[in-house]
Design an enzyme around this catalytic site. Structure first.
Site, PDB file in Angstrom:
ATOM      1  N   LYS A  80       5.167  -3.799  -6.192  1.00 41.32           N
ATOM      2  CA  LYS A  80       6.610  -3.706  -6.384  1.00 41.32           C
ATOM      3  C   LYS A  80       7.389  -3.830  -5.078  1.00 41.32           C
ATOM      4  O   LYS A  80       8.463  -4.400  -5.055  1.00 41.32           O
ATOM      5  CB  LYS A  80       6.954  -2.388  -7.077  1.00 41.32           C
ATOM      6  CG  LYS A  80       8.405  -2.305  -7.451  1.00 41.32           C
ATOM      7  CD  LYS A  80       8.609  -1.763  -8.821  1.00 41.32           C
ATOM      8  CE  LYS A  80      10.039  -1.915  -9.258  1.00 41.32           C
ATOM      9  NZ  LYS A  80      10.308  -3.275  -9.767  1.00 41.32           N
TER      10      LYS A  80
ATOM     11  N   GLU B 103      15.138 -16.858 -13.775  1.00 44.85           N
ATOM     12  CA  GLU B 103      14.707 -15.454 -13.864  1.00 44.85           C
ATOM     13  C   GLU B 103      13.795 -15.235 -15.082  1.00 44.85           C
ATOM     14  O   GLU B 103      12.781 -14.538 -14.993  1.00 44.85           O
ATOM     15  CB  GLU B 103      15.943 -14.532 -13.910  1.00 44.85           C
ATOM     16  CG  GLU B 103      15.653 -13.059 -14.101  1.00 44.85           C
ATOM     17  CD  GLU B 103      14.697 -12.439 -13.088  1.00 44.85           C
ATOM     18  OE1 GLU B 103      14.382 -13.061 -12.067  1.00 44.85           O
ATOM     19  OE2 GLU B 103      14.230 -11.318 -13.357  1.00 44.85           O
TER      20      GLU B 103
ATOM     21  N   ASN C 154      -0.438   2.008   5.893  1.00 45.08           N
ATOM     22  CA  ASN C 154       0.348   1.001   5.171  1.00 45.08           C
ATOM     23  C   ASN C 154       1.058   0.144   6.208  1.00 45.08           C
ATOM     24  O   ASN C 154       1.710   0.680   7.100  1.00 45.08           O
ATOM     25  CB  ASN C 154       1.368   1.695   4.257  1.00 45.08           C
ATOM     26  CG  ASN C 154       2.493   0.765   3.824  1.00 45.08           C
ATOM     27  OD1 ASN C 154       3.651   1.157   3.809  1.00 45.08           O
ATOM     28  ND2 ASN C 154       2.172  -0.451   3.477  1.00 45.08           N
ATOM     29  N   GLY C 155       0.886  -1.171   6.121  1.00 45.03           N
ATOM     30  CA  GLY C 155       1.533  -2.064   7.077  1.00 45.03           C
ATOM     31  C   GLY C 155       0.555  -3.128   7.530  1.00 45.03           C
ATOM     32  O   GLY C 155      -0.511  -3.301   6.930  1.00 45.03           O
TER      33      GLY C 155
ATOM     34  N   CYS D 105       0.837  -1.205   0.000  1.00 39.47           N
ATOM     35  CA  CYS D 105       0.000   0.000   0.000  1.00 39.47           C
ATOM     36  C   CYS D 105       0.875   1.259   0.000  1.00 39.47           C
ATOM     37  O   CYS D 105       2.022   1.234   0.428  1.00 39.47           O
ATOM     38  CB  CYS D 105      -0.927   0.100   1.198  1.00 39.47           C
ATOM     39  SG  CYS D 105      -1.971  -1.330   1.435  1.00 39.47           S
TER      40      CYS D 105
ATOM     41  N   ARG E  16       3.072   0.305  -5.363  1.00 36.43           N
ATOM     42  CA  ARG E  16       2.953  -0.355  -4.061  1.00 36.43           C
ATOM     43  C   ARG E  16       1.647  -1.146  -3.926  1.00 36.43           C
ATOM     44  O   ARG E  16       1.393  -1.775  -2.904  1.00 36.43           O
ATOM     45  CB  ARG E  16       3.046   0.676  -2.928  1.00 36.43           C
ATOM     46  CG  ARG E  16       4.321   1.506  -2.978  1.00 36.43           C
ATOM     47  CD  ARG E  16       4.350   2.510  -1.860  1.00 36.43           C
ATOM     48  NE  ARG E  16       4.469   1.850  -0.584  1.00 36.43           N
ATOM     49  CZ  ARG E  16       5.585   1.447  -0.020  1.00 36.43           C
ATOM     50  NH1 ARG E  16       6.736   1.659  -0.642  1.00 36.43           N
ATOM     51  NH2 ARG E  16       5.593   0.844   1.141  1.00 36.43           N
TER      52      ARG E  16
ATOM     53  N   LYS F 267       9.872 -13.950 -14.890  1.00 36.20           N
ATOM     54  CA  LYS F 267       9.410 -12.762 -15.634  1.00 36.20           C
ATOM     55  C   LYS F 267       8.194 -13.125 -16.475  1.00 36.20           C
ATOM     56  O   LYS F 267       7.209 -12.406 -16.502  1.00 36.20           O
ATOM     57  CB  LYS F 267      10.563 -12.281 -16.520  1.00 36.20           C
ATOM     58  CG  LYS F 267      10.749 -10.838 -16.696  1.00 36.20           C
ATOM     59  CD  LYS F 267      11.277 -10.011 -15.555  1.00 36.20           C
ATOM     60  CE  LYS F 267      11.171 -10.485 -14.184  1.00 36.20           C
ATOM     61  NZ  LYS F 267      11.756  -9.731 -13.150  1.00 36.20           N
TER      62      LYS F 267
ATOM     63  N   HIS G  70      14.757 -36.778 -14.833  1.00 35.18           N
ATOM     64  CA  HIS G  70      14.491 -37.394 -13.524  1.00 35.18           C
ATOM     65  C   HIS G  70      13.044 -37.202 -13.078  1.00 35.18           C
ATOM     66  O   HIS G  70      12.760 -37.155 -11.888  1.00 35.18           O
ATOM     67  CB  HIS G  70      15.457 -36.845 -12.475  1.00 35.18           C
ATOM     68  CG  HIS G  70      16.885 -37.202 -12.763  1.00 35.18           C
ATOM     69  ND1 HIS G  70      17.368 -38.485 -12.651  1.00 35.18           N
ATOM     70  CD2 HIS G  70      17.925 -36.453 -13.215  1.00 35.18           C
ATOM     71  CE1 HIS G  70      18.647 -38.516 -12.996  1.00 35.18           C
ATOM     72  NE2 HIS G  70      19.010 -37.281 -13.355  1.00 35.18           N
TER      73      HIS G  70
ATOM     74  N   GLU H 154       5.048 -13.757 -14.234  1.00 39.36           N
ATOM     75  CA  GLU H 154       4.522 -12.530 -13.619  1.00 39.36           C
ATOM     76  C   GLU H 154       3.612 -11.730 -14.530  1.00 39.36           C
ATOM     77  O   GLU H 154       2.598 -11.228 -14.093  1.00 39.36           O
ATOM     78  CB  GLU H 154       5.700 -11.586 -13.308  1.00 39.36           C
ATOM     79  CG  GLU H 154       6.387 -11.803 -12.027  1.00 39.36           C
ATOM     80  CD  GLU H 154       7.471 -10.751 -11.864  1.00 39.36           C
ATOM     81  OE1 GLU H 154       7.332  -9.932 -10.966  1.00 39.36           O
ATOM     82  OE2 GLU H 154       8.456 -10.744 -12.634  1.00 39.36           O
TER      83      GLU H 154
ATOM     84  N   TRP I   9      -2.923  -2.591  -1.568  1.00 44.82           N
ATOM     85  CA  TRP I   9      -2.601  -3.965  -1.943  1.00 44.82           C
ATOM     86  C   TRP I   9      -3.196  -4.815  -0.824  1.00 44.82           C
ATOM     87  O   TRP I   9      -2.719  -4.771   0.307  1.00 44.82           O
ATOM     88  CB  TRP I   9      -1.089  -4.166  -2.039  1.00 44.82           C
ATOM     89  CG  TRP I   9      -0.706  -5.498  -2.608  1.00 44.82           C
ATOM     90  CD1 TRP I   9      -0.668  -5.850  -3.923  1.00 44.82           C
ATOM     91  CD2 TRP I   9      -0.292  -6.665  -1.881  1.00 44.82           C
ATOM     92  NE1 TRP I   9      -0.279  -7.154  -4.063  1.00 44.82           N
ATOM     93  CE2 TRP I   9      -0.035  -7.688  -2.827  1.00 44.82           C
ATOM     94  CE3 TRP I   9      -0.118  -6.954  -0.533  1.00 44.82           C
ATOM     95  CZ2 TRP I   9       0.390  -8.954  -2.469  1.00 44.82           C
ATOM     96  CZ3 TRP I   9       0.303  -8.224  -0.176  1.00 44.82           C
ATOM     97  CH2 TRP I   9       0.552  -9.212  -1.136  1.00 44.82           C
TER      98      TRP I   9
HETATM   99  C1  F6R Z   1      10.059  -9.708  -9.891  1.00 46.27           C
HETATM  100  C2  F6R Z   1      10.050  -8.840  -8.757  1.00 46.27           C
HETATM  101  C3  F6R Z   1      10.066  -9.449  -7.389  1.00 46.27           C
HETATM  102  C4  F6R Z   1      11.130  -8.730  -6.557  1.00 46.27           C
HETATM  103  C5  F6R Z   1      11.068  -9.211  -5.092  1.00 46.27           C
HETATM  104  C6  F6R Z   1      12.148  -8.569  -4.260  1.00 46.27           C
HETATM  105  O1  F6R Z   1      10.011  -8.992 -11.080  1.00 46.27           O
HETATM  106  O2  F6R Z   1      10.068  -7.653  -8.895  1.00 46.27           O
HETATM  107  O3  F6R Z   1      10.297 -10.804  -7.443  1.00 46.27           O
HETATM  108  O4  F6R Z   1      12.371  -9.010  -7.122  1.00 46.27           O
HETATM  109  O5  F6R Z   1       9.820  -8.896  -4.550  1.00 46.27           O
HETATM  110  O6  F6R Z   1      12.059  -7.180  -4.273  1.00 46.27           O
HETATM  111  P1  F6R Z   1      13.286  -6.273  -3.861  1.00 46.27           P
HETATM  112  O7  F6R Z   1      14.343  -6.465  -4.889  1.00 46.27           O
HETATM  113  O8  F6R Z   1      12.740  -4.883  -3.839  1.00 46.27           O
HETATM  114  O9  F6R Z   1      13.733  -6.758  -2.516  1.00 46.27           O
END
Ligand code: F6R
Length: 583
Positions: A578, A455, A98-99, A2, A26, A459, A478, A462, A72
């Site tokens: 994010k 990775e 927020n929290g 949030c 957020r 991506k 396996h 997501e 969120w």
């Molecule tokens: C993927 C993504 C998340 C962040 C994860 C850690 O695209 O953005 O998997 O990598 O939430 O976030 P940070 O790097 O801010 O600790």
């Protein structure tokens, strides 16, 4: 997660909305705003993204005071009732939060007579206020267990009230306005300096003054910090989405890194790390940052003769690893605010380990809690899916491992910058069109290419919502090979000559079971081998250590184009935020 904002000044609705747009990374489950006019609250709430709220607000150009929130969802469904602001029983006090308030059920029990409109922990806090003053705020805060950034407003008085514990909060005063926000980016265009609050701080802000109390209830003076306009990313600069802009900004991030790590300040940080006594290294992060840590693990193991282990932050404390004053713990985080990483960091600190952080936000909690911070200088990321930050984290880990080995790191990174390959858009778009119709996908690779597979798979998941799984190439036989048929394409990543023959054997195993094969490679492929593949994406070759950074760019773009094919918004994938500030 949030995002919260409070504002006093001209055009409050427009300024609160501008702030919410910057905080949308957020969370974007719902958004709401309350503005006070002549002793009355005007409140707007909408489910979904901030733009939905923007369409309903009546904008006024006169002076006003207000608070706003982008959500969120953690407690309670996504609904208008659960959208902030929440109000006290009398309706005199409005609150955004927020929290997570961990004891909210208990507090609710104690307030049995109160009727709650929704299910959020935040509403429970709002209902604890009868009036708004420093004393009433202090009284409520005493009863809260958990994390909070709060902004509060009452129907009278010149002040906005605030409090912070384990959720980020900043305050600022401009010439004709005062602002409280979860992120300093909200101050851009309004204020030049801002104050960062510490855990336990609370207080009030008006156009005339700011009063901050610390956790010991003493008034404190804070040092103002200058807003870093170079870090902020205000617009898409002509790109369709922030994600694609940020993929291309990887080159800029690399140039910044080369510049900054050629100078004394960063070299001193590296030299301090080299002088530490340590006999093992832990790399810790979540999601994409964890994958960057795995690349770092490869670099450190190859370059220095020392045990390096990379772990997911949420698992770190329970893994019973030996952490003591001979441990070097490297925390990797774009935001520097990820709750799982902060919790693991606190644990390592208690054990006496040396703490290094690799972050994109120099004023973040993780950066401030560490002994040494190695910034990645990538500039603000606005798309939820992390791209340039991953690239830049790998570059800083490359620098660290080369420095510890006593090897030059500038020249190789300059080579990468000159030969950087963002992939061929026509081929990637064609492949994206093909992939968009599938429901499942495998990514496979060996060694460091397996990390790239992890990775690339994350991506794609997501932002396209296609299920994908990443496996070491050798593991497929396996068990998971059972899933292979013509409906399950397999994307192979191959940049390491030493592993290529074995990887091609694994490809044949897939082919003979009717699987579709896609190859992303920087290696030379014989004509007869090429025929085995349905698609080959060729990437400009570079020395092996640089390939994780080189090849990920095309894979990020593949996820981006596939997301567009599916009609998704790649910048705001469903269910994600994010900055993940809950454990
Ligand atoms: C993927 C993504 C998340 C962040 C994860 C850690 O695209 O953005 O998997 O990598 O939430 O976030 P940070 O790097 O801010 O600790």
């Amino acid at each position: 997660m949030c995002g919260i904002i409070g504002y006093i000044g001209l055009c409050p609705e427009q300024n609160l909305l501008n702030g919410l747009k910057k905080l949308e990374y957020r969370g974007y489950d719902s958004a709401g705003m309350t503005v006070r006019r002549e002793g009355r609250f005007e409140t707007y709430k909408e489910v979904g993204q901030v733009q939905n709220l923007a369409g309903t607000v009546v904008y006024k150009e006169e002076f006003g005071i207000g608070i706003a929130h982008t959500r969120w969802a953690t407690h309670g469904k996504i609904s208008i009732e659960n959208t902030h602001p929440h109000f006290s029983v009398s309706g005199e006090v409005a609150l955004v939060h927020n929290g997570i308030i961990e004891n909210f059920e208990e507090l609710k029990e104690k307030n049995k007579d109160v009727t709650y409109l929704g299910q959020t922990d935040s509403e429970v806090v709002a209902k604890m206020f009868e009036s708004l003053s420093i004393n009433s705020l202090r009284k409520v805060l005493k009863k809260l267990v958990g994390s909070y950034a709060l902004a509060l407003l009452s129907k009278e008085g010149d002040y906005l009230y605030f409090a912070k514990n384990k959720s980020p909060l900043y305050i600022a005063k401009g010439k004709e306005c005062a602002v409280i926000a979860s992120d300093p980016s909200c101050f851009s265009g309004l204020c030049e300096n801002y104050y960062q609050l510490d855990d336990g701080d609370y207080g009030k802000i008006s156009l005339k003054n700011i009063v901050i109390y610390n956790k010991n209830h003493k008034i404190v003076e804070k040092t103002p910090q200058k807003l870093d306009f170079n870090y902020l990313s205000e617009d898409k600069s002509g790109y369709e989405h922030f994600m694609i802009k940020e993929i291309y900004q990887s080159r800029l991030a690399l140039e910044n890194i080369i510049e900054k790590y050629s100078h004394s300040e960063m070299k001193e940080n590296l030299s301090k790390i080299k002088n530490y006594n340590f006999d093992r290294v832990y790399l810790v992060g979540c999601g994409t940052a964890y994958h960057a840590g795995l690349i770092g693990e490869h670099y450190l193991r190859e370059n220095i003769n020392i045990d390096a282990y990379c772990l997911v932050a949420s698992e770190f404390k329970d893994s019973n690893l030996l952490v003591d004053n001979n441990s070097l713990c490297i925390f990797i985080s774009q935001s520097g605010e990820t709750a799982d990483s902060i919790s693991a960091l606190e644990y390592c600190k208690e054990k006496g380990a040396k703490i290094i952080s690799i972050t994109n936000v120099e004023y973040s909690t993780i950066a401030k809690m560490s002994d040494i911070n190695l910034p990645i200088f990538a500039g603000q990321e606005r798309a939820v899916a992390s791209t340039k930050a991953y690239f830049a984290m790998c570059a800083v880990l490359f620098i660290l491992s080369n420095y510890l080995k006593g090897q030059n790191y500038i020249l190789p990174l300059k080579t990468l910058s000159h030969k950087i390959d963002f992939g061929n858009d026509i081929s990637l778009k064609k492949l994206a069109k093909t992939l968009a119709v599938y429901k499942n996908l495998f990514f496979i690779g060996r060694g460091v290419d397996y990390v790239t597979a992890l990775e690339a798979s994350l991506k794609l998941k997501e932002i396209t919502y296609i299920f994908s799984s990443a496996l070491p190439s050798g593991e497929l036989k396996h068990g998971s090979l059972a899933l292979i048929d013509s409906n399950l394409p397999c994307l192979i990543i191959a940049t390491d000559e030493r592993q290529f023959a074995k990887t091609l054997n694994n490809a044949s195993e897939i082919k003979s079971r009717g699987g579709k094969l896609i190859l992303f490679t920087s290696l030379f492929v014989e004509k007869d081998v090429e025929e085995n593949f349905d698609y080959i994406i060729k990437i400009t070759p570079l020395p092996r250590d640089l390939m994780p950074m080189q090849i990920i760019l095309s894979l990020q773009k593949l996820a981006y184009f596939t997301s567009l094919e599916k009609g998704n918004d790649p910048d705001k994938p469903r269910n994600l935020a994010k900055s993940v500030t809950v454990e």
